[in-house]
Motif scaffolding. Structure first.
Motif, PDB file in Angstrom:
ATOM      1  N   GLU A  66       0.833  -1.205   0.000  1.00  0.00           N
ATOM      2  CA  GLU A  66       0.000   0.000   0.000  1.00  0.00           C
ATOM      3  C   GLU A  66       0.866   1.252   0.000  1.00  0.00           C
ATOM      4  O   GLU A  66       0.565   2.228  -0.699  1.00  0.00           O
ATOM      5  CB  GLU A  66      -0.922  -0.006   1.216  1.00  0.00           C
ATOM      6  N   ASP A  79      -8.363   6.979   2.405  1.00  0.00           N
ATOM      7  CA  ASP A  79      -8.969   5.812   1.752  1.00  0.00           C
ATOM      8  C   ASP A  79      -9.475   4.810   2.778  1.00  0.00           C
ATOM      9  O   ASP A  79     -10.542   4.199   2.595  1.00  0.00           O
ATOM     10  CB  ASP A  79      -7.946   5.143   0.830  1.00  0.00           C
ATOM     11  N   GLU A  83     -13.324   3.607   3.252  1.00  0.00           N
ATOM     12  CA  GLU A  83     -13.617   2.184   3.152  1.00  0.00           C
ATOM     13  C   GLU A  83     -14.413   1.706   4.355  1.00  0.00           C
ATOM     14  O   GLU A  83     -15.331   0.888   4.226  1.00  0.00           O
ATOM     15  CB  GLU A  83     -12.305   1.402   3.040  1.00  0.00           C
ATOM     16  N   GLU A  86     -17.939   2.734   4.196  1.00  0.00           N
ATOM     17  CA  GLU A  86     -18.551   2.144   3.007  1.00  0.00           C
ATOM     18  C   GLU A  86     -19.018   3.207   2.029  1.00  0.00           C
ATOM     19  O   GLU A  86     -20.156   3.187   1.540  1.00  0.00           O
ATOM     20  CB  GLU A  86     -19.715   1.226   3.403  1.00  0.00           C
ATOM     21  N   GLY A 142      -4.392  -3.358  -6.315  1.00  0.00           N
ATOM     22  CA  GLY A 142      -5.278  -3.428  -5.163  1.00  0.00           C
ATOM     23  C   GLY A 142      -6.262  -4.581  -5.264  1.00  0.00           C
ATOM     24  O   GLY A 142      -6.516  -5.302  -4.290  1.00  0.00           O
ATOM     25  N   MET A 143      -6.812  -4.768  -6.471  1.00  0.00           N
ATOM     26  CA  MET A 143      -7.808  -5.818  -6.663  1.00  0.00           C
ATOM     27  C   MET A 143      -7.195  -7.212  -6.638  1.00  0.00           C
ATOM     28  O   MET A 143      -7.767  -8.143  -6.059  1.00  0.00           O
ATOM     29  CB  MET A 143      -8.527  -5.598  -7.993  1.00  0.00           C
ATOM     30  N   ILE A 146      -3.737  -6.733  -2.887  1.00  0.00           N
ATOM     31  CA  ILE A 146      -4.000  -6.172  -1.553  1.00  0.00           C
ATOM     32  C   ILE A 146      -5.333  -6.657  -0.999  1.00  0.00           C
ATOM     33  O   ILE A 146      -5.417  -7.087   0.163  1.00  0.00           O
ATOM     34  CB  ILE A 146      -3.949  -4.636  -1.603  1.00  0.00           C
ATOM     35  N   GLN A 147      -6.395  -6.581  -1.809  1.00  0.00           N
ATOM     36  CA  GLN A 147      -7.715  -6.976  -1.320  1.00  0.00           C
ATOM     37  C   GLN A 147      -7.772  -8.445  -0.890  1.00  0.00           C
ATOM     38  O   GLN A 147      -8.335  -8.751   0.169  1.00  0.00           O
ATOM     39  CB  GLN A 147      -8.769  -6.687  -2.394  1.00  0.00           C
ATOM     40  N   PRO A 148      -7.203  -9.382  -1.652  1.00  0.00           N
ATOM     41  CA  PRO A 148      -7.213 -10.776  -1.175  1.00  0.00           C
ATOM     42  C   PRO A 148      -6.458 -10.969   0.139  1.00  0.00           C
ATOM     43  O   PRO A 148      -6.899 -11.727   1.007  1.00  0.00           O
ATOM     44  CB  PRO A 148      -6.539 -11.542  -2.315  1.00  0.00           C
ATOM     45  N   LYS A 150      -6.040  -8.676   2.440  1.00  0.00           N
ATOM     46  CA  LYS A 150      -6.858  -8.047   3.484  1.00  0.00           C
ATOM     47  C   LYS A 150      -8.042  -8.950   3.845  1.00  0.00           C
ATOM     48  O   LYS A 150      -8.402  -9.070   5.022  1.00  0.00           O
ATOM     49  CB  LYS A 150      -7.346  -6.687   2.988  1.00  0.00           C
ATOM     50  N   LYS A 151      -8.638  -9.576   2.844  1.00  0.00           N
ATOM     51  CA  LYS A 151      -9.748 -10.496   3.109  1.00  0.00           C
ATOM     52  C   LYS A 151      -9.287 -11.683   3.942  1.00  0.00           C
ATOM     53  O   LYS A 151     -10.009 -12.157   4.830  1.00  0.00           O
ATOM     54  CB  LYS A 151     -10.336 -10.969   1.779  1.00  0.00           C
ATOM     55  N   TYR A 240      -1.890 -14.834  -6.180  1.00  0.00           N
ATOM     56  CA  TYR A 240      -2.062 -13.386  -6.063  1.00  0.00           C
ATOM     57  C   TYR A 240      -0.746 -12.662  -6.351  1.00  0.00           C
ATOM     58  O   TYR A 240      -0.730 -11.596  -6.980  1.00  0.00           O
ATOM     59  CB  TYR A 240      -2.559 -13.013  -4.660  1.00  0.00           C
TER      60      TYR A 240
END
Length: 385
Positions: A66, A79, A83, A86, A142-143, A146-148, A150-151, A240
């Protein structure tokens, strides 16, 4: 008016408070070394350490990624807040896009028909394209990366952490029950002798121990299954990581193409002649670039064959083996790229020859097995023509 009070289970509350107090006492006694602690098996401890390591390094890698994508910490905080509530993240221009806008406006102010104004506009448009590529790259990274991660941290790893906490509570309850059984066994004789009824009989203590042992074993099995899933998760994270590298390759390839096209386009804005009066090496290099001299743009490694690049120095051949003369180095010179040679004032002589085709400011130089361009301004000829 009748007010309905919420249902409140006093027994459940007292039981919960008693369990919490019992765990605190047990933990304190363990810290003081006055009570035994149930140890997990080596396999479980290994899995637990791996999960802790996975959590630690995933968090670090995610934060570092990030920071690399969005260097401004204030923007990252903004950001994060959007987030959490939402809402859509604010659309902000990058530094490259701001630079491109100012260059375009400046070029229009100077006059787009002039060489400098026209060049500013072209460079500004290229900077905007770079900014757009950067925005797409940040979104893609990010998609796909990072997002995976973070999930994973907010889902699977948070569940593991929660279940490990439940297991620790069950372990404290189990050890507290073990202590009560030991105390009941040691005190039952003394209490009977003194005519005192024990608050917790041995049978009740043993019954509580069996229940606590059963709950502990069941929770340990659940936690162990979750910990064993970490190895399969890392295989997913490897995909990823490949996606992140692919996004970077695509991004840098786009940037390289944009700058290569810009350099070719800028050649049309250069003046046709330029008087060279300065002996400063930087001025010589700047002037020689106007004259088509040796200042090539070197593309990113991987987009042009390096062997071909070493043989090509603005169409000047470095492979001539005859016609070399001696020259003394007047002062040190640091090569600006791989087409030039470093010069040291400590060197007595260097072998040089004319470029092919000849150039007014540079010559071919040879130092042992090394060959490259050297500026005439730093040399004094020793051999006659």
């Amino acid at each position: 008016m009748n007010i309905k009070m919420p249902d409140f289970d006093v027994k459940k509350f007292v039981k919960g408070a008693g369990s919490t107090l019992s765990r605190v006492v047990q933990l304190t006694e363990e810290k003081l070394g006055t009570s035994e602690k149930t140890e997990m098996d080596a396999r479980f401890e290994h899995l637990s350490e791996r999960s802790d390591s996975a959590k630690l390094w995933t968090e670090k890698i995610m934060r570092d990624t990030e920071a690399a994508l969005i260097p401004n910490p204030a923007n990252r905080v903004e950001d994060f807040i959007f987030e959490k509530i939402e809402k859509q993240k604010p659309k902000r221009l990058s530094n490259l896009e701001y630079l491109g806008l100012d260059m375009i406006e400046g070029g229009g102010e100077f006059g787009q028909d002039g060489p400098y104004g026209s060049a500013l506009i072209k460079v500004g448009q290229a900077e905007q394209k770079l900014g757009s590529c950067e925005r797409d790259f940040i979104g893609s990274a990010g998609m796909c990366f990072i997002q995976p991660l973070k999930k994973f941290l907010e889902g699977e790893m948070k569940t593991i952490t929660k279940e490990k906490g439940v297991l620790e509570s069950k372990r404290l309850d189990l050890d507290a029950c073990k202590n009560r059984v030991r105390k009941a066994r040691s005190m039952i004789g003394q209490q009977a002798k003194d005519g005192i009824s024990p608050e917790v009989t041995l049978e009740q203590a043993e019954r509580d121990l069996r229940v606590a042992q059963s709950e502990f074993d069941r929770q340990a099995e659940i936690t162990k299954l979750l910990l064993e899933g970490i190895s399969t998760t890392q295989a997913t994270h490897l995909r990823y990581l490949h996606s992140l590298v692919e996004a970077q390759v695509r991004y840098y390839g786009q940037c390289n193409k944009i700058m290569s096209d810009l350099q070719r386009e800028l050649l049309t804005t250069l003046p046709t002649d330029h008087n060279i009066t300065s002996r400063n090496p930087d001025d010589i290099r700047a002037a020689s670039s106007y004259l088509g001299g040796p200042q090539p743009y070197v593309p990113v490694s991987g987009y042009e064959d390096e062997d071909a690049l070493s043989e090509r120095v603005n169409n000047i051949e470095l492979g001539a083996n005859s016609g070399y003369r001696r020259a003394r180095v007047l002062c040190s010179y640091d090569a600006k790229d791989g087409t030039e040679l470093n010069l040291s004032s400590n060197e007595a002589v260097i072998f040089i020859c004319e470029c092919n085709p000849p150039h007014s400011d540079y010559m071919n130089g040879k130092q042992g097995l090394l060959k490259g361009l050297v500026p005439k301004a730093f040399l004094e000829m020793l051999d006659d023509d």
